[in-house]
Scaffold this motif. Structure first.
Motif, PDB file in Angstrom:
ATOM      1  N   CYS A   1      -0.470   4.821   5.610  1.00 18.67           N
ATOM      2  CA  CYS A   1       0.143   3.663   4.901  1.00 18.67           C
ATOM      3  C   CYS A   1       1.165   3.077   5.914  1.00 18.67           C
ATOM      4  CB  CYS A   1       0.989   4.294   3.608  1.00 18.67           C
ATOM      5  SG  CYS A   1      -0.417   4.540   2.391  1.00 18.67           S
TER       6      CYS A   1
ATOM      7  N   LEU B   1       0.916  -1.092   0.224  1.00 17.48           N
ATOM      8  CA  LEU B   1       0.068   0.068  -0.044  1.00 17.48           C
ATOM      9  C   LEU B   1       0.829   1.266  -0.076  1.00 17.48           C
ATOM     10  CD1 LEU B   1      -2.936  -1.053   2.680  1.00 17.48           C
ATOM     11  CD2 LEU B   1      -2.837  -1.259   0.100  1.00 17.48           C
ATOM     12  N   GLY B   2       1.924   0.974   0.759  1.00 16.87           N
ATOM     13  CA  GLY B   2       2.809   2.543   1.015  1.00 16.87           C
ATOM     14  C   GLY B   2       3.791   2.534  -0.319  1.00 16.87           C
TER      15      GLY B   2
ATOM     16  N   ARG C   1       3.030   1.589  -3.365  1.00 17.96           N
ATOM     17  CA  ARG C   1       2.138   2.129  -4.466  1.00 17.96           C
ATOM     18  C   ARG C   1       2.033   3.746  -4.303  1.00 17.96           C
ATOM     19  NH1 ARG C   1      -2.878  -0.708  -7.015  1.00 17.96           N
ATOM     20  NH2 ARG C   1      -2.023  -2.746  -7.244  1.00 17.96           N
ATOM     21  N   ALA C   2       1.688   4.361  -2.930  1.00 18.56           N
ATOM     22  CA  ALA C   2       1.560   5.602  -2.788  1.00 18.56           C
ATOM     23  C   ALA C   2       3.148   6.354  -2.872  1.00 18.56           C
ATOM     24  CB  ALA C   2       1.079   5.840  -1.475  1.00 18.56           C
TER      25      ALA C   2
ATOM     26  N   SER D   1       1.151  -0.815   7.323  1.00 20.02           N
ATOM     27  CA  SER D   1       2.217  -1.810   7.184  1.00 20.02           C
ATOM     28  C   SER D   1       3.018  -2.295   8.393  1.00 20.02           C
ATOM     29  CB  SER D   1       3.184  -1.226   5.921  1.00 20.02           C
ATOM     30  OG  SER D   1       3.669   0.026   6.635  1.00 20.02           O
TER      31      SER D   1
ATOM     32  N   ASN E   1       8.751   2.256   3.360  1.00 20.09           N
ATOM     33  CA  ASN E   1       8.858   1.647   4.434  1.00 20.09           C
ATOM     34  C   ASN E   1       9.943   0.422   4.276  1.00 20.09           C
ATOM     35  OD1 ASN E   1       8.794   0.409   6.959  1.00 20.09           O
ATOM     36  ND2 ASN E   1       6.531  -0.163   6.986  1.00 20.09           N
TER      37      ASN E   1
ATOM     38  N   ILE F   1      -4.439   6.414  -2.764  1.00 22.04           N
ATOM     39  CA  ILE F   1      -3.022   5.801  -2.498  1.00 22.04           C
ATOM     40  C   ILE F   1      -2.739   5.700  -4.178  1.00 22.04           C
ATOM     41  CG2 ILE F   1      -1.916   3.752  -2.128  1.00 22.04           C
ATOM     42  CD1 ILE F   1      -3.731   3.227   0.484  1.00 22.04           C
TER      43      ILE F   1
ATOM     44  N   LEU G   1      -2.044  10.465   4.444  1.00 22.42           N
ATOM     45  CA  LEU G   1      -1.891   9.391   3.589  1.00 22.42           C
ATOM     46  C   LEU G   1      -0.606   8.631   4.222  1.00 22.42           C
ATOM     47  CD1 LEU G   1      -2.916   7.788   1.138  1.00 22.42           C
ATOM     48  CD2 LEU G   1      -1.229   9.172  -0.190  1.00 22.42           C
TER      49      LEU G   1
END
Lengths: 361, 304, 359
Positions: free
Chosen positions: A254, A81-82, A84-85, A258, A89, A230, A250
């Motif tokens: 994210c 998810l992170g 993609r944005a 995670s 991490n 995202i 956001l």
């Protein structure tokens, strides 16, 4: 001259075919390496890819595939998810460790209370919260002080490892362990144990959580406004701002998700397969999960498959070591090759290969 | 209470201890400035460590060892370059794969070199100065400092440096201006690999000096962090590497001097202090992160 | 724990192997699980050397298999199960962290014998073994106490576990006997394996005035640092490290697992294997003292060898009273020797050592 020509739309056929082609290519290249090391290449490839699924002892290995893939998938889904944005991490390993420590600490604090309905859920909550808070450090530093999250999350892995050693040697050490490091074994504490749900299946709560996370992420990305934000933030940060995406929210979302999922993975591992907090509890799931996330093209279903494939190479690789005497290093190199082929052949999904000189448009 | 720690000796130690990280980080800085994120530093370092070790042992020449380390790691990085630049594979995942592959290959290469003592390298001797610890170190320490100056100067003031930065900032614009995006990046990746290899060889030939599997023990990751710490500035890579190395050496000295600070805290201190310093620097200047190459990590395909 | 199905299938597999008469003629299969790579030059390397010694000793009578770099926990359990399923008769698990996995897998495979290194949990088919490295530390401590000019001995330690603390105490007691003015400076690396950090730790100790370095870490990095500094003495650890003899390496403690491994494999072949709790030292040869080099004055060498021999003969115990704990409380009365239980879980310094044990 070989050149690449962009397809108008990604090829659906190649999207499915490239992993197959890549695996076949790896078998050939890896086989050559195994032969160079003086081992039977056919037997090695069969041991790695075939035996864990359909071989003589597959009844055991199949469950182990889930045990190995569970944490990888759970962590990778959160990371994707992170990624993609555009939020990086890199420190899931640290969040995994802290989640395990927090979850185990709650379980050990309640020992020997027998109320599983209370102990186990509390441990799960503590594990998720621990990972989440550890991931919030880079999150808050980024939103408040503009500090790069790659550096902070990565360095916090090493800090987490030091905390782990300290916990295993100090506060969480088994009081009945005659001075040796390591905590009480949670698998022997009925109320806290994350045992297999169906014996021999490898299916424990962590694997269930991984499957839930896959479904959750799929719905989030395809149906939910947050998922849209995202994707938008990753593709075009400027457009995202115009569309009303709050970048700070956001980032925290994210990193938080995670971190929480990595923490959960740590908790389920420490209460189940690993059993105890020890100095060397972490084995690199947090880093391998980054590979899994990208191998799965940051898509929940892709991550599920990629996680299983990585698990297969681990399990099969171990089998090849024990039965054929292949060095662990050869397996590592083999895994590297597999990644290279998978990532390299992926180009066929979006591009056509043309022979001949470049035609100027 | 710190009376027994001689500052000059400490500085000399930290310069040596920081050199592997400094070398690898300078290489990665150039790679990233061209817009390529190579997370395979750890893998390239360890291949450099083993290639340098084998060559030095077989030829008896540490200098040849260092050259072989740079070449060996550059060959490994070429694999990364082909995958990411020609086959447009994802840079993050390919870099991580490179680390796996490098760790595996280095172990295979190094079989039979356990318990071997490599030839020792001569120290620099400058008449009159060599009594001062800081001026009597291994030549690679000074070469690494020269490298910082060279990279800073090339990036800032020369045409190749300008092209490199242009490619890293906007590959489409650079391509439109007629620069070879792929060629520039290929060269930058090879440079990064060679530097990481030198850093690895400094470990296996000078600091330790010995070959054991996995001996880089995570220094490649620290080098990556230092580039980010430096927000892609050559001078700050030096600062970051010496800060990290310095705190590491200092905490061991404090332990050896018997200072009563909990060991757990001391062993975390290099990481914590690096984070704290970065927070101070980056909150000071709100634009610090804007120095990241805009195209970092993005694949480039010439569509025209 | 619900593992009936698994047990049933495992038992079926085991029965299959047992029932197959062809397999009964097969060589004895011996498995080894290693925590590091066999190329680590230290702990795992020495275990693998012993595996090779087993192969050489028994020839066609045995077949050995091994798996290296096996993480402790779930992965160890899988590696063990895998070896057991594939018909291993005897499995050596060579790291403390394999304790619970060994016990778990052993419960599922009652016909397979297990030998766990450095642990304390046994079962009908699980024996434990460990080496009394502290006996070697006593000899080192004596030499160190005699050699030091600065009266400062540096000690590089990994993690504060009983094994390491035992070594520090043993070395200190004997250094103090040899030289009442001696002081120990202890650096905790807080890692099992990081050669460069060991090098930095050695340099830090030398800079702080230590002229003898003892190490409980396995790389030669401290030897190299000492060689560069000159006039600093070191001791080989795990392996002989003879490449640094005669200076700075003046002696060594060598892990020598081969006699024990050969003995236990023989017991399996003979069908006489029973669960044991072995803690051997210099006497039976599990701990070897590497040659004391000529850099050590002859009379010191003779004293050290006499100490070694009296320990080997069982005439002298390195932990013999009167001894006090660091806090000044009494531990052992005059002539009293430490019991194995206290030694196994040792978590205190003896009187005279400065600093605190991290925990």
């Amino acid at each position: 001259m070989i050149r690449l020509e962009k397809r108008p739309t990604p090829s659906r056929v190649w999207a499915w075919a490239t992993p197959v082609v890549a695996v076949l290519a790896t078998m050939v290249a890896g086989g050559i390496m195994f032969a160079a090391l003086g081992k039977n290449p056919v037997e090695a490839i069969r041991t790695i890819f075939w035996d864990p699924i359909l071989g003589e002892y597959a009844f055991y290995y199949r469950g182990q595939l889930l045990v190995k893939a569970g944490p990888l998938i759970l962590i990778a889904v959160g990371l994707s998810l992170g990624f993609r944005a555009g939020i990086w991490n890199i420190g899931a390993e640290g969040q995994y460790i802290i989640g395990a420590i927090c979850g185990a600490a709650v379980g050990l604090a309640l020992y020997p209370l027998e109320a599983r309905w209370l102990v186990f859920p509390l441990m799960i909550a503590a594990g998720a919260l621990g990972g989440l808070l550890w991931a919030m450090i880079p999150g808050v530093l980024k939103t408040r002080f503009n500090t790069n999250e790659i550096l902070v999350s990565l360095l916090l892995v090493y800090v987490a490892e030091q905390i782990l050693a300290w916990m295993a040697l100090g506060p969480l050490r088994n009081p009945d362990g005659s001075g040796f490091p390591g905590s009480r074994n949670l698998r022997q504490y009925e109320a806290a144990a994350n045992n297999e749900l169906i014996a021999g299946s490898g299916m424990h709560w962590g694997v269930v959580a991984a499957l839930i996370a896959v479904i959750f992420a799929y719905i989030l990305l395809s149906r939910h406004l947050m998922g849209f934000h995202i994707r938008l933030a990753g593709q075009s940060p400027r457009a995202a701002r115009f569309a009303g995406v709050n970048p700070e929210r956001l980032i925290l979302f994210c990193l938080g998700i995670s971190g929480a999922l990595a923490g959960l993975a740590g908790l389920f591992e420490v209460a189940g397969p690993a059993g105890q907090i020890s100095i060397d509890f972490n084995t690199g799931y947090g880093f391998t999960a980054i590979i899994v996330a990208f191998l799965g093209r940051l898509h929940p279903i892709g991550i599920l498959l990629a996680g299983l494939l990585m698990a297969l190479t681990y399990i099969g690789g171990e089998a090849a070591q024990a039965t054929m005497g292949l060095p662990a290093a050869a397996i590592q190199a083999f895994q590297g090759m597999l990644l290279f082929f998978l990532l390299g052949f992926d180009v066929l999904t979006s591009f056509r290969v043309r022979l001949g000189r470049e035609a100027h448009a | 209470m710190f009376g027994s720690i001689d500052p000059l000796v400490l500085i000399a130690s930290l310069m040596v201890a920081s050199t592997p990280i400094l070398l690898a980080a300078m290489g990665e800085l150039v790679t990233e400035k061209s817009g390529v994120l190579n997370l395979g530093v750890e893998g390239m370092m360890i291949v450099g460590a083993v290639a340098g070790f084998i060559t030095a042992v077989e030829t008896g020449s540490p200098a040849l060892g260092f050259i072989a380390a740079a070449v060996g790691a550059a060959i490994l990085s070429a694999l990364f370059a082909v995958l990411t630049l020609v086959f447009l594979s994802n840079q993050v995942a390919t870099g991580l794969g490179l680390t796996l592959f490098g760790l595996g290959v280095s172990s295979l290469m190094g079989q039979g070199y356990n318990g071997v003592r490599p030839p020792s390298s001569p120290r620099v001797t400058i008449p009159g100065l060599s009594d001062i610890p800081v001026f009597a170190l291994h030549p690679m320490v000074y070469i690494s400092l020269l490298l910082v100056v060279a990279v800073w100067w090339v990036l800032r003031s020369t045409r190749p440096g300008l092209i490199l930065r242009a490619v890293g900032e906007s590959h489409d614009s650079a391509h439109a201006l007629g620069y070879s995006v792929r060629g520039t990046r290929f060269a930058a990746v090879l440079f990064g690999g060679a530097c990481a290899g030198l850093g690895g060889a400094f470990l296996s030939l000078v600091i330790v000096p010995q070959w054991t599997e996995g001996m880089t023990a995570g220094r490649g990751w620290i080098a990556l962090a230092i580039v980010v710490f430096a927000s892609w500035r050559a001078w700050r890579v030096l600062l970051g590497a010496y800060l990290f190395g310095g705190v590491t050496v200092l905490q061991l000295n404090l332990q050896a001097a018997g200072v009563a600070i909990p060991v757990e805290l001391l062993s975390m201190s290099p990481y914590l202090i690096t984070i704290v310093v970065l927070v101070i620097i980056s909150s000071d200047r709100r634009r610090a992160a804007a120095n990241a190459p805009a195209s970092l990590g993005r694949s480039f395909h010439a569509s025209s | 724990m619900k593992k009936r199905t698994f047990l049933a299938s495992a038992a079926a597999a085991a029965a299959l192997i047992a029932a197959n008469p062809a397999l009964a003629q097969d060589p004895v299969k011996v498995g080894f699980i290693y925590v590091g790579p066999i190329g680590d030059g230290g702990w795992t390397y020495e275990h693998d050397q012993a595996r090779l010694a087993v192969e050489e000793h028994f020839g066609d009578q045995v077949e050995t298999i091994y798996q290296e770099s096996v993480p402790e926990g779930a992965d160890a359990e899988r590696a063990l199960t895998q070896m057991a399923l594939q018909g291993a008769d005897l499995i050596f698990t060579t790291s403390f962290g394999y304790m619970d996995p060994t016990i778990n897998v052993a419960a599922k495979f009652p016909d397979v014998k297990f030998e766990h290194a450095t642990g304390y949990k046994t079962a009908d088919n699980v024996g434990v073994y460990s080496a009394r490295f502290y006996e070697g530390r006593a000899v080192q401590g004596h030499i160190a106490g005699k050699l030091t000019q600065s009266n400062k001995v540096g000690y590089i330690a990994s993690f504060p576990i009983p094994e390491v603390i035992r070594g520090i105490n043993s070395a200190y007691i004997h250094a103090k006997k040899a030289n009442p003015d001696v002081e120990f400076a202890i650096v905790w690396a807080y890692t099992w394996f990081d050669p460069a950090k060991e090098a930095d730790a050695a340099k830090a100790l030398i800079e702080q005035g230590a002229d003898v370095i003892l190490q409980h870490t396995d790389s030669t990095a401290p030897q190299a640092a000492a060689a560069e500094a000159g006039n600093v003495y070191t001791f080989g650890q795990a392996s002989d490290m003879a490449e640094y003899a005669p200076m700075p390496r003046v002696s060594s403690i060598i892990d020598n697992w081969a006699p024990y491994y050969i003995d236990r494999v023989q017991a399996v072949i003979d069908g006489t294997w029973t669960s044991d709790n072995t803690w051997d030292g210099i006497g039976p040869g599990m701990v070897k003292i590497g040659e004391i080099s000529d850099a050590v004055p002859a009379e010191v060498k003779a004293e050290a060898e006499a100490l070694r021999d009296s320990i080997a003969a069982g005439e002298y115990h390195p932990f013999t009273g009167p001894l006090k704990k660091q806090d000044g409380s009494d531990w052992l009365a005059e002539g009293e020797t430490a019991d194995d239980g206290t030694l196994a879980g040792m978590n205190f310094y003896v009187e005279g050592i400065t600093g605190e044990i991290p925990n």
